[in-house]
Motif scaffolding. Structure first.
Motif, PDB file in Angstrom:
ATOM      1  N   THR A   1       0.810  -1.226   0.000  1.00  0.00           N
ATOM      2  CA  THR A   1       0.000   0.000   0.000  1.00  0.00           C
ATOM      3  C   THR A   1       0.837   1.267   0.000  1.00  0.00           C
ATOM      4  N   LYS A   2       2.113   1.137   0.393  1.00  0.00           N
ATOM      5  CA  LYS A   2       3.045   2.268   0.557  1.00  0.00           C
ATOM      6  C   LYS A   2       2.656   3.178   1.720  1.00  0.00           C
ATOM      7  N   ASN A   3       1.689   2.743   2.536  1.00  0.00           N
ATOM      8  CA  ASN A   3       1.295   3.485   3.729  1.00  0.00           C
ATOM      9  C   ASN A   3       2.214   3.134   4.892  1.00  0.00           C
ATOM     10  N   ILE A   4       2.309   4.042   5.840  1.00  0.00           N
ATOM     11  CA  ILE A   4       2.999   3.752   7.094  1.00  0.00           C
ATOM     12  C   ILE A   4       2.077   2.831   7.887  1.00  0.00           C
ATOM     13  N   ASP A   5       2.649   1.839   8.553  1.00  0.00           N
ATOM     14  CA  ASP A   5       1.842   0.886   9.292  1.00  0.00           C
ATOM     15  C   ASP A   5       2.515   0.562  10.618  1.00  0.00           C
ATOM     16  N   LYS A   6       1.750  -0.052  11.527  1.00  0.00           N
ATOM     17  CA  LYS A   6       2.243  -0.442  12.843  1.00  0.00           C
ATOM     18  C   LYS A   6       1.162  -1.221  13.565  1.00  0.00           C
ATOM     19  N   CYS A   7       1.487  -1.772  14.706  1.00  0.00           N
ATOM     20  CA  CYS A   7       0.486  -2.411  15.563  1.00  0.00           C
ATOM     21  C   CYS A   7      -0.485  -1.342  16.038  1.00  0.00           C
ATOM     22  N   THR A   8      -1.762  -1.673  16.015  1.00  0.00           N
ATOM     23  CA  THR A   8      -2.793  -0.740  16.477  1.00  0.00           C
ATOM     24  C   THR A   8      -3.558  -1.300  17.666  1.00  0.00           C
ATOM     25  N   PHE A   9      -3.092  -2.408  18.222  1.00  0.00           N
ATOM     26  CA  PHE A   9      -3.841  -3.185  19.216  1.00  0.00           C
ATOM     27  C   PHE A   9      -5.188  -3.590  18.624  1.00  0.00           C
ATOM     28  N   CYS A  10      -5.261  -3.697  17.299  1.00  0.00           N
ATOM     29  CA  CYS A  10      -6.498  -4.048  16.575  1.00  0.00           C
ATOM     30  C   CYS A  10      -7.648  -3.136  16.999  1.00  0.00           C
ATOM     31  N   PHE A  11      -7.347  -1.853  17.183  1.00  0.00           N
ATOM     32  CA  PHE A  11      -8.354  -0.935  17.718  1.00  0.00           C
ATOM     33  C   PHE A  11      -9.604  -0.840  16.854  1.00  0.00           C
ATOM     34  N   SER A  12      -9.450  -0.502  15.584  1.00  0.00           N
ATOM     35  CA  SER A  12     -10.644  -0.263  14.760  1.00  0.00           C
ATOM     36  C   SER A  12     -11.421  -1.529  14.444  1.00  0.00           C
ATOM     37  N   ASN A  13     -10.729  -2.637  14.275  1.00  0.00           N
ATOM     38  CA  ASN A  13     -11.407  -3.870  13.874  1.00  0.00           C
ATOM     39  C   ASN A  13     -11.787  -4.790  15.030  1.00  0.00           C
ATOM     40  N   ARG A  14     -11.290  -4.542  16.249  1.00  0.00           N
ATOM     41  CA  ARG A  14     -11.622  -5.446  17.355  1.00  0.00           C
ATOM     42  C   ARG A  14     -11.896  -4.712  18.672  1.00  0.00           C
ATOM     43  N   VAL A  15     -10.929  -3.946  19.158  1.00  0.00           N
ATOM     44  CA  VAL A  15     -11.054  -3.333  20.491  1.00  0.00           C
ATOM     45  C   VAL A  15     -12.232  -2.360  20.557  1.00  0.00           C
ATOM     46  N   SER A  16     -12.431  -1.561  19.509  1.00  0.00           N
ATOM     47  CA  SER A  16     -13.551  -0.612  19.510  1.00  0.00           C
ATOM     48  C   SER A  16     -14.907  -1.332  19.509  1.00  0.00           C
ATOM     49  N   LYS A  17     -14.892  -2.634  19.221  1.00  0.00           N
ATOM     50  CA  LYS A  17     -16.114  -3.445  19.220  1.00  0.00           C
ATOM     51  C   LYS A  17     -16.226  -4.308  20.483  1.00  0.00           C
ATOM     52  N   GLY A  18     -15.336  -4.055  21.450  1.00  0.00           N
ATOM     53  CA  GLY A  18     -15.377  -4.785  22.708  1.00  0.00           C
ATOM     54  C   GLY A  18     -14.633  -6.110  22.695  1.00  0.00           C
ATOM     55  N   LEU A  19     -13.840  -6.353  21.656  1.00  0.00           N
ATOM     56  CA  LEU A  19     -13.078  -7.597  21.551  1.00  0.00           C
ATOM     57  C   LEU A  19     -11.619  -7.370  21.922  1.00  0.00           C
ATOM     58  N   ASN A  20     -10.921  -8.437  22.237  1.00  0.00           N
ATOM     59  CA  ASN A  20      -9.482  -8.352  22.481  1.00  0.00           C
ATOM     60  C   ASN A  20      -8.735  -8.286  21.156  1.00  0.00           C
ATOM     61  N   PRO A  21      -7.514  -7.740  21.155  1.00  0.00           N
ATOM     62  CA  PRO A  21      -6.687  -7.799  19.953  1.00  0.00           C
ATOM     63  C   PRO A  21      -6.501  -9.250  19.511  1.00  0.00           C
ATOM     64  N   ALA A  22      -6.295  -9.451  18.212  1.00  0.00           N
ATOM     65  CA  ALA A  22      -6.156 -10.801  17.658  1.00  0.00           C
ATOM     66  C   ALA A  22      -5.047 -11.587  18.345  1.00  0.00           C
ATOM     67  N   CYS A  23      -3.921 -10.941  18.625  1.00  0.00           N
ATOM     68  CA  CYS A  23      -2.792 -11.636  19.242  1.00  0.00           C
ATOM     69  C   CYS A  23      -3.153 -12.230  20.600  1.00  0.00           C
ATOM     70  N   VAL A  24      -3.950 -11.501  21.354  1.00  0.00           N
ATOM     71  CA  VAL A  24      -4.345 -11.955  22.695  1.00  0.00           C
ATOM     72  C   VAL A  24      -5.263 -13.166  22.601  1.00  0.00           C
ATOM     73  N   THR A  25      -6.157 -13.163  21.619  1.00  0.00           N
ATOM     74  CA  THR A  25      -7.144 -14.242  21.521  1.00  0.00           C
ATOM     75  C   THR A  25      -6.541 -15.591  21.149  1.00  0.00           C
TER      76      THR A  25
END
Length: 189
Positions: free
Chosen positions: A112-136
């Motif tokens: 994508t050429k975008n800057i990236d990093k760990c987000t604690f899966c905020f938008s796709n998991r944590v903001s929905k009340g789930l744990n980050p993928a790594c934790v699960t």
């Protein structure tokens, strides 16, 4: 009330299986040759006096985040709960944040050429009340995540019972990723 998210990596429970890294890749479409999260395995000493450390390498979600401070467009920002995120629609890939990060946790996504990093899966998991993928997926429960202000949470209990260390704490970035240092093995150097 504002949450105070914390992730704890217990190096005594981690077996270096990389399930966390695989889950992260799958959940966040991370291409080969780069990573948001990796467990680095370091063996010290000489046989039979060995010590093997399992060190998590990822964004540590600094409360005083140098990557946010240097971002000229506001693409690097913190959520109301203090998690460092990237708004790709504002990012111009200047790489100031990559250079400013003392944890070497940011990278340029080769596709994508975008800057990236760990987000604690905020938008796709944590903001929905789930744990980050790594934790699960962690088979040994070496990763614990949650609101440290919640006295009933697993992360609060873990922090209460363990001596936590914060990576490069001397820099004053106030990481929200802590670790329980490895006490297993013997190393005579």
């Amino acid at each position: 009330m504002k949450k105070n998210f914390r992730m704890i990596h217990d190096e005594n429970l981690c077996i270096g299986c990389q399930a966390c890294s695989v889950a992260c890749r799958s959940e966040n479409d991370v291409p080969d040759d780069v990573f948001r999260l990796q467990v680095r395995i370091e063996t010290k000493g000489k046989f039979p006096n060995l010590k093997t450390d399992m060190n998590r390498h990822s964004c540590v979600m600094c409360k005083d985040a140098p990557c946010v401070t240097v971002c000229p467009t506001g693409a690097s920002f913190q959520t109301k709960d203090g998690l460092v995120q990237i708004d790709h629609s504002l990012c111009v890939s200047c790489k100031y944040c990559v250079v400013a990060c003392p944890y070497e946790a940011r990278f340029v996504n080769p596709i994508t050429k975008n800057i990236d990093k760990c987000t604690f899966c905020f938008s796709n998991r944590v903001s929905k009340g789930l744990n980050p993928a790594c934790v699960t997926v962690c088979p040994t429960d070496a990763l614990v995540f949650g609101d440290i202000n919640d006295t009933k949470s697993a992360v609060y209990q873990k922090a209460k019972e363990c001596n936590l260390l914060y990576p490069k704490a001397d820099l004053g970035t106030k990481p929200q990723l802590a670790f329980v240092p490895n006490k297993k093995g013997v190393s005579y150097e």
